[in-house]
Write a protein that holds these residues in place. Sequence first.
Motif, short mmCIF file in Angstrom:
data_model
loop_
_atom_site.label_atom_id
_atom_site.label_comp_id
_atom_site.label_asym_id
_atom_site.label_seq_id
_atom_site.Cartn_x
_atom_site.Cartn_y
_atom_site.Cartn_z
N HIS A 135 0.70 -1.22 -0.24
CA HIS A 135 -0.20 -0.01 0.31
C HIS A 135 0.63 1.23 -0.35
CE1 HIS A 135 -3.96 -2.32 0.85
NE2 HIS A 135 -3.17 -2.72 0.71
N ASP A 136 2.03 1.16 -0.58
CA ASP A 136 3.20 2.10 -0.47
C ASP A 136 2.90 2.56 -1.60
OD1 ASP A 136 4.32 2.08 2.61
OD2 ASP A 136 6.33 1.26 1.56
N LYS A 137 2.55 4.05 -1.97
CA LYS A 137 2.51 4.97 -2.31
C LYS A 137 4.33 5.71 -3.06
CE LYS A 137 -1.05 8.06 -3.59
NZ LYS A 137 -1.74 9.22 -3.07
N VAL A 138 4.66 5.28 -4.53
CA VAL A 138 5.56 5.41 -5.12
C VAL A 138 5.63 6.00 -6.34
CG1 VAL A 138 6.81 3.04 -4.40
CG2 VAL A 138 5.62 2.79 -6.64
N TYR A 139 6.54 6.55 -6.94
CA TYR A 139 7.31 7.71 -7.81
C TYR A 139 7.13 6.70 -8.95
CZ TYR A 139 7.68 11.50 -10.84
OH TYR A 139 7.83 12.25 -11.80
N GLU B 263 13.76 11.73 -10.23
CA GLU B 263 14.09 11.50 -9.95
C GLU B 263 12.86 10.29 -8.99
OE1 GLU B 263 17.19 9.01 -7.63
OE2 GLU B 263 17.75 10.21 -9.51
N ARG B 264 13.16 9.24 -9.20
CA ARG B 264 12.12 8.06 -8.11
C ARG B 264 13.22 7.64 -6.89
NH1 ARG B 264 11.70 4.82 -13.81
NH2 ARG B 264 10.22 6.38 -15.13
N LYS B 265 12.60 7.42 -5.72
CA LYS B 265 13.00 7.80 -4.99
C LYS B 265 12.84 5.68 -4.31
CE LYS B 265 12.85 7.76 0.75
NZ LYS B 265 11.40 8.69 1.24
N HIS B 266 12.34 4.98 -4.90
CA HIS B 266 12.10 3.56 -4.88
C HIS B 266 12.27 2.58 -6.00
CE1 HIS B 266 9.01 5.44 -1.14
NE2 HIS B 266 10.02 4.76 -0.60
#
Length: 192
Positions: A63-67, A72-75
């Motif tokens: 359920h984490d929201k990921v970019y 730049e992407r964190k995950h």
Amino acid sequence: MPPKTERTDKKEVEAIVLDYLQWGYASDRRPLNQRESIILAVGTDQFKLLELIAKKDVAINLHDKVYIGEDERKHVERVKRRLSYDELTPTAKGELEPVVEKIIAESEGRFVEFYNTAVPISLKMHMLNLLPGFGKKTLTDTLEERQKKPFESFEDIRTRVKTLQKPEKFIRERIMLELENPEEKYHLFTSK
């Protein structure tokens, strides 16, 4: 301008995690240190089912929201591919409906607008009829009420249309139908 029955195919910018496979798929026979961590996710705009490659040494939870946009992407290292519903893991399938509910709740205005702007598709079919369980009386009541004044929220719909006590449920069921059955003729909320 009336709403389209099919969304334009644009890239998702954010996705919500349905499953995280830290060591990749079980069928991958490579040594663990050579495998990629995989995220199965659903896009928050067009509900695209996606396989993402996670960056190394990042914490990922269901359920984490990921970019997943262009910046730049964190995950996420990269978007690997689109998936069909049948390609999801059992965990991802189990998490999909609650995540769809979450997306609907967070984007309530977008779905209320659908109730305000849905139009006939043909002489015998209205877009609202594509919502599972949406009958003739509910259609008539909804059209009469929105003609008086546009709906402002799901609560406003519930209050004014007595036969429509769970407007978000109709949206959720349509989205699930479109995801599980990509051969559906009309896609109101998902991208083919």
